[in-house]
Design a protein around this motif. Sequence first.
Motif, PDB file in Angstrom:
ATOM      1  N   VAL A  41       0.844  -1.210   0.000  1.00  0.00           N
ATOM      2  CA  VAL A  41       0.000   0.000   0.000  1.00  0.00           C
ATOM      3  C   VAL A  41       0.871   1.249   0.000  1.00  0.00           C
ATOM      4  N   LEU A  42       1.899   1.275   0.869  1.00  0.00           N
ATOM      5  CA  LEU A  42       2.791   2.428   0.932  1.00  0.00           C
ATOM      6  C   LEU A  42       3.552   2.608  -0.368  1.00  0.00           C
ATOM      7  N   ARG A  43       3.906   1.466  -0.998  1.00  0.00           N
ATOM      8  CA  ARG A  43       4.626   1.559  -2.279  1.00  0.00           C
ATOM      9  C   ARG A  43       3.720   2.176  -3.342  1.00  0.00           C
ATOM     10  N   THR A  44       2.438   1.812  -3.316  1.00  0.00           N
ATOM     11  CA  THR A  44       1.487   2.365  -4.290  1.00  0.00           C
ATOM     12  C   THR A  44       1.321   3.872  -4.075  1.00  0.00           C
ATOM     13  N   GLN A  45       1.355   4.286  -2.813  1.00  0.00           N
ATOM     14  CA  GLN A  45       1.194   5.715  -2.496  1.00  0.00           C
ATOM     15  C   GLN A  45       2.480   6.503  -2.673  1.00  0.00           C
ATOM     16  N   GLY A  46       3.551   5.796  -2.975  1.00  0.00           N
ATOM     17  CA  GLY A  46       4.826   6.466  -3.187  1.00  0.00           C
ATOM     18  C   GLY A  46       5.557   6.835  -1.916  1.00  0.00           C
ATOM     19  N   ILE A  47       5.088   6.318  -0.779  1.00  0.00           N
ATOM     20  CA  ILE A  47       5.728   6.634   0.498  1.00  0.00           C
ATOM     21  C   ILE A  47       6.946   5.759   0.749  1.00  0.00           C
ATOM     22  N   MET A  48       6.887   4.481   0.261  1.00  0.00           N
ATOM     23  CA  MET A  48       7.998   3.534   0.465  1.00  0.00           C
ATOM     24  C   MET A  48       8.676   3.240  -0.863  1.00  0.00           C
ATOM     25  N   SER A  49       9.976   3.081  -0.793  1.00  0.00           N
ATOM     26  CA  SER A  49      10.734   2.787  -2.016  1.00  0.00           C
ATOM     27  C   SER A  49      10.467   1.350  -2.458  1.00  0.00           C
ATOM     28  N   ALA A  50      10.679   1.123  -3.738  1.00  0.00           N
ATOM     29  CA  ALA A  50      10.481  -0.217  -4.290  1.00  0.00           C
ATOM     30  C   ALA A  50      11.459  -1.207  -3.674  1.00  0.00           C
ATOM     31  N   GLU A  51      12.664  -0.767  -3.394  1.00  0.00           N
ATOM     32  CA  GLU A  51      13.676  -1.645  -2.809  1.00  0.00           C
ATOM     33  C   GLU A  51      13.266  -2.107  -1.424  1.00  0.00           C
ATOM     34  N   GLU A  52      12.745  -1.183  -0.611  1.00  0.00           N
ATOM     35  CA  GLU A  52      12.330  -1.542   0.746  1.00  0.00           C
ATOM     36  C   GLU A  52      11.118  -2.478   0.720  1.00  0.00           C
ATOM     37  N   ALA A  53      10.165  -2.208  -0.179  1.00  0.00           N
ATOM     38  CA  ALA A  53       8.974  -3.049  -0.291  1.00  0.00           C
ATOM     39  C   ALA A  53       9.349  -4.462  -0.740  1.00  0.00           C
ATOM     40  N   GLU A  54      10.313  -4.574  -1.669  1.00  0.00           N
ATOM     41  CA  GLU A  54      10.747  -5.887  -2.152  1.00  0.00           C
ATOM     42  C   GLU A  54      11.455  -6.659  -1.046  1.00  0.00           C
ATOM     43  N   LYS A  55      12.208  -5.949  -0.196  1.00  0.00           N
ATOM     44  CA  LYS A  55      12.894  -6.594   0.915  1.00  0.00           C
ATOM     45  C   LYS A  55      11.892  -7.210   1.873  1.00  0.00           C
ATOM     46  N   ILE A  56      10.802  -6.506   2.180  1.00  0.00           N
ATOM     47  CA  ILE A  56       9.788  -7.022   3.091  1.00  0.00           C
ATOM     48  C   ILE A  56       9.089  -8.245   2.468  1.00  0.00           C
ATOM     49  N   ARG A  57       8.817  -8.157   1.140  1.00  0.00           N
ATOM     50  CA  ARG A  57       8.175  -9.279   0.451  1.00  0.00           C
ATOM     51  C   ARG A  57       9.071 -10.509   0.462  1.00  0.00           C
ATOM     52  N   THR A  58      10.386 -10.302   0.279  1.00  0.00           N
ATOM     53  CA  THR A  58      11.337 -11.410   0.268  1.00  0.00           C
ATOM     54  C   THR A  58      11.427 -12.067   1.636  1.00  0.00           C
ATOM     55  N   GLU A  59      11.376 -11.266   2.695  1.00  0.00           N
ATOM     56  CA  GLU A  59      11.418 -11.826   4.046  1.00  0.00           C
ATOM     57  C   GLU A  59      10.237 -12.761   4.294  1.00  0.00           C
ATOM     58  N   ALA A  60       9.070 -12.390   3.784  1.00  0.00           N
ATOM     59  CA  ALA A  60       7.885 -13.237   3.928  1.00  0.00           C
ATOM     60  C   ALA A  60       8.063 -14.537   3.150  1.00  0.00           C
ATOM     61  N   ALA A  61       8.639 -14.450   1.937  1.00  0.00           N
ATOM     62  CA  ALA A  61       8.853 -15.644   1.118  1.00  0.00           C
ATOM     63  C   ALA A  61       9.850 -16.598   1.782  1.00  0.00           C
ATOM     64  N   VAL A  62      10.893 -16.039   2.412  1.00  0.00           N
ATOM     65  CA  VAL A  62      11.889 -16.860   3.108  1.00  0.00           C
ATOM     66  C   VAL A  62      11.246 -17.599   4.273  1.00  0.00           C
ATOM     67  N   LEU A  63      10.401 -16.920   5.017  1.00  0.00           N
ATOM     68  CA  LEU A  63       9.725 -17.544   6.149  1.00  0.00           C
ATOM     69  C   LEU A  63       8.781 -18.649   5.678  1.00  0.00           C
ATOM     70  N   GLU A  64       8.135 -18.462   4.519  1.00  0.00           N
ATOM     71  CA  GLU A  64       7.276 -19.514   3.964  1.00  0.00           C
ATOM     72  C   GLU A  64       8.088 -20.769   3.648  1.00  0.00           C
ATOM     73  N   ALA A  65       9.278 -20.556   3.071  1.00  0.00           N
ATOM     74  CA  ALA A  65      10.149 -21.687   2.749  1.00  0.00           C
ATOM     75  C   ALA A  65      10.614 -22.395   4.023  1.00  0.00           C
TER      76      ALA A  65
END
Length: 290
Positions: A90-114
Motif C-alpha cells: 500500500v505504501l509503495r502504491t502511495q509512493g511513500i515507500m521505495s520499491a527496494e524496501e517493499a521488495e525486501k519485506i516481500r522477500t522476508e515473507a517468502a523466506v519464512l514460507e520456505a
Amino acid sequence: VDPIAVAVAPATVETVERTVDLVGAFYANEEVKIAAQIEARVASFGPDVGDRVKEGDLLVQLDDADLQASFREIQARLSKAHADNTRAQVLRTQGIMSAEEAEKIRTEAAVLEAQLDVVKVKIERAKIRAPFTGVIAARSTSVGAVVKSGETLYELVQDDPLKFRTPIPERFAGLVQVGQEIRLTVDAYPGRVFTGKITRITPTSAIANRSLTIEAVVSNGDRTLLPGFFSKGQLVVNTHGEAVFVPANALTTFAGVTKLFVVAGGKAEERIVQTGVELGDRREVADGVK
C-alpha cells in the motif's frame, strides 16, 4: 526244447507333459529396511516382529516437540511478515515507500514460507510409516532411544506373493519362456503343490556353472510359504509332447543298461533303449524303439 510262452504288447504313442526339474528358494516380493530420516528420540512405536501392517500405517513416532515449537514460531513470524508486506505494498502504491524496501519485506515473507515448509517436512518425517503392505521381519528400536538419520529401525517384507528363484542349465534356455507354469513342493507341507508363473529370465548365463536364473511369482494368500523356504519342483515346458511308450515290465536294466525285446520277423530281438518319463504302468522309450 519246449518253446517259452511270452506276452506281447504294441508300442503306443502317448501325449506327455515335458518338464524340467527345479531346485531353488523363495524370496520376499519386496523387502526394505526402514530408517529414520531425522535425528530424534523415539516417542512410541506400534507393530512388533510378526505383526502385519498396511501401507501408510504408523510404525514409529519420533519426538517432534522442538519441531512443533519451531513451526509455531515461524508461523507467527510469517503472519507478521504477511501483514508487513500488505502494508508495504500500500505504501509503495502511495509512493511513500521505495520499491527496494517493499521488495525486501516481500522477500522476508517468502523466506519464512520456505522455512515453514522445511519444518513441515521434518514434522512429517518424525512419523515413520509403512511404505507397503507386509509383515514386520525385525525391529531394532525401543522407546526412549535416540536414533540418527539413516539408522535402521524396522525390516519390512511383502510375503504375498513370493518370488521363487532357481538356476537352470543353459541347455534348457531355448525351452524357457516368460509366462510358463511351474509346480513346487516344500518339505513343510508334503503332498501339497504350489503353482506359479515365470516372470523374469536373466539375460546372461553364469560362467561358473553354465546356468541362467529364472524368477517366478507364486501366490501366497494364506501365508503358508515363508521367504527362505527351500523348494523342489518342475517347470512345464511342453504340455502336448508325443512319445513312444511300452509296458514298464517289458524293460530290464542291468549294469546301467536298459533293454527290451521286440518282435521282428517272428523272432524276439533284443534292443538297447533310452527311457524317459513314467505314465502309469507304461514307460517312455526315448530311443531304440519306434
